[in-house]
Design a protein around this motif. Structure first.
Motif, PDB file in Angstrom:
ATOM      1  N   ALA A 148       4.035   3.741  -8.983  1.00 35.50           N
ATOM      2  CA  ALA A 148       2.717   3.259  -8.551  1.00 35.50           C
ATOM      3  C   ALA A 148       2.794   2.625  -7.171  1.00 35.50           C
ATOM      4  N   VAL A 149       1.726   2.785  -6.401  1.00 35.41           N
ATOM      5  CA  VAL A 149       1.613   2.153  -5.093  1.00 35.41           C
ATOM      6  C   VAL A 149       0.290   1.394  -5.061  1.00 35.41           C
ATOM      7  N   TYR A 150       0.280   0.207  -4.450  1.00 32.70           N
ATOM      8  CA  TYR A 150      -0.927  -0.602  -4.456  1.00 32.70           C
ATOM      9  C   TYR A 150      -0.872  -1.592  -3.296  1.00 32.70           C
ATOM     10  N   TYR A 151      -2.015  -2.237  -3.039  1.00 32.15           N
ATOM     11  CA  TYR A 151      -2.078  -3.279  -2.022  1.00 32.15           C
ATOM     12  C   TYR A 151      -1.735  -4.618  -2.669  1.00 32.15           C
ATOM     13  N   MET A 152      -0.942  -5.418  -1.976  1.00 23.69           N
ATOM     14  CA  MET A 152      -0.520  -6.704  -2.500  1.00 23.69           C
ATOM     15  C   MET A 152      -1.712  -7.648  -2.663  1.00 23.69           C
ATOM     16  N   LYS A 153      -2.671  -7.550  -1.723  1.00 23.20           N
ATOM     17  CA  LYS A 153      -3.891  -8.360  -1.781  1.00 23.20           C
ATOM     18  C   LYS A 153      -4.934  -7.690  -0.901  1.00 23.20           C
ATOM     19  N   PRO A 154      -6.186  -8.115  -0.982  1.00 24.90           N
ATOM     20  CA  PRO A 154      -7.233  -7.476  -0.160  1.00 24.90           C
ATOM     21  C   PRO A 154      -6.851  -7.437   1.311  1.00 24.90           C
ATOM     22  N   THR A 155      -7.065  -6.299   1.924  1.00 22.24           N
ATOM     23  CA  THR A 155      -6.683  -6.122   3.324  1.00 22.24           C
ATOM     24  C   THR A 155      -7.794  -6.569   4.265  1.00 22.24           C
ATOM     25  N   SER A 156      -7.445  -6.679   5.529  1.00 25.18           N
ATOM     26  CA  SER A 156      -8.400  -7.097   6.551  1.00 25.18           C
ATOM     27  C   SER A 156      -9.510  -6.056   6.720  1.00 25.18           C
ATOM     28  N   MET A 208       0.888   6.182   1.546  1.00 21.41           N
ATOM     29  CA  MET A 208       2.271   6.411   1.131  1.00 21.41           C
ATOM     30  C   MET A 208       2.734   7.794   1.558  1.00 21.41           C
ATOM     31  N   MET A 209       1.865   8.792   1.451  1.00 18.81           N
ATOM     32  CA  MET A 209       2.211  10.147   1.877  1.00 18.81           C
ATOM     33  C   MET A 209       2.449  10.208   3.379  1.00 18.81           C
ATOM     34  N   ILE A 210       1.639   9.463   4.148  1.00 22.47           N
ATOM     35  CA  ILE A 210       1.799   9.435   5.603  1.00 22.47           C
ATOM     36  C   ILE A 210       3.133   8.785   5.981  1.00 22.47           C
ATOM     37  N   LEU A 211       3.435   7.664   5.339  1.00 26.12           N
ATOM     38  CA  LEU A 211       4.663   6.938   5.659  1.00 26.12           C
ATOM     39  C   LEU A 211       5.904   7.742   5.297  1.00 26.12           C
ATOM     40  N   MET A 212       5.793   8.602   4.303  1.00 25.22           N
ATOM     41  CA  MET A 212       6.931   9.417   3.897  1.00 25.22           C
ATOM     42  C   MET A 212       7.402  10.317   5.040  1.00 25.22           C
ATOM     43  N   HIS A 213       6.464  10.718   5.910  1.00 25.75           N
ATOM     44  CA  HIS A 213       6.789  11.647   6.991  1.00 25.75           C
ATOM     45  C   HIS A 213       7.055  10.941   8.319  1.00 25.75           C
ATOM     46  N   LEU A 214       6.990   9.618   8.340  1.00 29.33           N
ATOM     47  CA  LEU A 214       7.239   8.872   9.571  1.00 29.33           C
ATOM     48  C   LEU A 214       8.672   8.349   9.598  1.00 29.33           C
ATOM     49  N   PRO A 215       9.316   8.322  10.772  1.00 30.69           N
ATOM     50  CA  PRO A 215      10.644   7.711  10.872  1.00 30.69           C
ATOM     51  C   PRO A 215      10.547   6.207  10.664  1.00 30.69           C
ATOM     52  N   ALA A 216      11.661   5.597  10.305  1.00 29.65           N
ATOM     53  CA  ALA A 216      11.687   4.165   9.991  1.00 29.65           C
ATOM     54  C   ALA A 216      11.179   3.324  11.159  1.00 29.65           C
ATOM     55  N   GLN A 218       0.710  -5.079   3.778  1.00 36.56           N
ATOM     56  CA  GLN A 218       0.379  -5.458   2.411  1.00 36.56           C
ATOM     57  C   GLN A 218       0.541  -4.310   1.410  1.00 36.56           C
ATOM     58  N   LEU A 219       0.911  -3.157   1.911  1.00 39.10           N
ATOM     59  CA  LEU A 219       1.121  -2.004   1.035  1.00 39.10           C
ATOM     60  C   LEU A 219       2.437  -2.166   0.279  1.00 39.10           C
ATOM     61  N   GLN A 220       2.376  -2.139  -1.035  1.00 36.30           N
ATOM     62  CA  GLN A 220       3.565  -2.273  -1.876  1.00 36.30           C
ATOM     63  C   GLN A 220       4.010  -0.891  -2.343  1.00 36.30           C
ATOM     64  N   LEU A 221       5.123  -0.432  -1.774  1.00 38.24           N
ATOM     65  CA  LEU A 221       5.630   0.899  -2.086  1.00 38.24           C
ATOM     66  C   LEU A 221       6.629   0.831  -3.231  1.00 38.24           C
ATOM     67  N   PRO A 222       6.562   1.777  -4.149  1.00 41.47           N
ATOM     68  CA  PRO A 222       7.480   1.762  -5.303  1.00 41.47           C
ATOM     69  C   PRO A 222       8.886   2.165  -4.906  1.00 41.47           C
ATOM     70  N   GLY A 223       9.829   1.858  -5.765  1.00 37.41           N
ATOM     71  CA  GLY A 223      11.210   2.218  -5.505  1.00 37.41           C
ATOM     72  C   GLY A 223      11.404   3.719  -5.389  1.00 37.41           C
ATOM     73  N   SER A 224      10.612   4.484  -6.129  1.00 41.35           N
ATOM     74  CA  SER A 224      10.727   5.939  -6.076  1.00 41.35           C
ATOM     75  C   SER A 224      10.403   6.476  -4.692  1.00 41.35           C
ATOM     76  N   PHE A 225       9.542   5.770  -3.949  1.00 44.36           N
ATOM     77  CA  PHE A 225       9.216   6.178  -2.582  1.00 44.36           C
ATOM     78  C   PHE A 225      10.460   6.090  -1.703  1.00 44.36           C
ATOM     79  N   TRP A 226      11.166   4.953  -1.776  1.00 39.35           N
ATOM     80  CA  TRP A 226      12.335   4.740  -0.914  1.00 39.35           C
ATOM     81  C   TRP A 226      13.502   5.620  -1.344  1.00 39.35           C
ATOM     82  N   LYS A 227      13.574   5.936  -2.626  1.00 35.68           N
ATOM     83  CA  LYS A 227      14.606   6.859  -3.101  1.00 35.68           C
ATOM     84  C   LYS A 227      14.393   8.247  -2.508  1.00 35.68           C
ATOM     85  N   GLN A 228      13.122   8.700  -2.512  1.00 37.82           N
ATOM     86  CA  GLN A 228      12.808  10.012  -1.943  1.00 37.82           C
ATOM     87  C   GLN A 228      12.968  10.003  -0.437  1.00 37.82           C
ATOM     88  N   LYS A 229      12.582   8.888   0.191  1.00 40.81           N
ATOM     89  CA  LYS A 229      12.669   8.806   1.657  1.00 40.81           C
ATOM     90  C   LYS A 229      14.123   8.757   2.110  1.00 40.81           C
TER      91      LYS A 229
END
Length: 245
Positions: A104-112, A126-134, A149-160
């Motif tokens: 799951a991916v979600y916002y930590m709190k309401p964004t600006s 999350m899909m956009i960040l997957m294709h961007l360099p660190a 504030q975007l909270q990315l799941p561990g599975s995202f970083w494993k795939q990245k």
């Protein structure tokens, strides 16, 4: 002359397998033609255009590695004691706290409200960040509160990790989900990213050199593919001429 050590050749072969899925029977002959073609100064692939990384300043008749370039004499296939110790003790997530869906991916709190990225669903970001360099992700965080504030799941970083570091073929974290479910993939990504750049107190010297050779292979591969195609065409013509009555 372009020197090519055996270890570098093996990394190049792995890159070709990864990028274009090719291991031709005439690999060495195509490789020879590829390297020879770099001497053509009228070609866009002239050797002067290859970026060798930080070691470029040390190139000459003799190679004297300095404190900042000593990693580039390490065997990229050798697992250093520092890296082995890290592999044996991969960081894990905290044992306590609330458990959530690792996909799951979600916002930590309401964004600006003034942040244009807040209009995008968290899953799309999350899909956009997957294709961007660190480095780009870091710069994007400086410009966007929504990204911070975007909270990315561990599975995202494993795939990245697999996507951004395809040269990490000896990584041991590919075990069963049951034995590997507690790994802190964000921290692993950070550690290997920094360690393979030669930064920090305990860099992974073999990964530093492996990463550098992989980047050089990225520059050689297009020319290799072209030479391979030319070789196949020439071989087909010879076969056709041979069969012609």
């Amino acid at each position: 002359m372009i020197p090519l050590h055996d270890a570098c050749n093996k990394v190049l072969a792995k890159f070709l397998n990864y990028s274009v899925g090719t291991t031709p029977e005439n690999y060495l002959r195509v490789l020879f033609e590829t390297l020879r073609s770099f001497h053509d100064t009228s070609s866009d692939f002239y050797t002067g255009r290859i970026k060798y990384g930080k070691i470029s300043k040390q190139h000459g008749q003799f190679w004297y590695p300095t404190l900042t370039t000593k990693a580039f004499v390490y065997d990229p296939f050798f697992t250093s004691p520092v890296l082995k110790a890290y592999y044996d003790n991969l960081p894990e997530t905290g044992k306590g706290g609330e458990q959530r869906d690792d996909s799951a991916v979600y916002y930590m709190k309401p964004t600006s409200k003034t942040d244009p990225f807040r209009k995008l669903p968290a899953e799309l970001l999350m899909m956009i960040l997957m294709h961007l360099p660190a480095r780009s992700i870091f710069q994007l965080k400086l410009a966007s509160v929504a990204i911070v504030q975007l909270q990315l799941p561990g599975s995202f970083w494993k795939q990245k990790l697999k996507r951004d570091m395809p040269w990490l073929w000896d990584f041991p974290g590919q075990g069963t989900e049951q034995t590997r479910k507690n790994l802190d993939w964000l921290q692993i990504y950070k550690d290997i990213y920094i360690g393979s750049k030669g930064n920090g107190r305990s860099p992974f010297f073999n990964l530093v050199n492996r990463n550098r050779i992989w980047r050089i292979s990225e520059q050689i591969a297009p020319r290799f593919v072209k030479c391979q195609e030319e070789w196949e065409i020439a071989k087909a013509r010879k076969r056709k001429d041979y069969l012609r009555p």
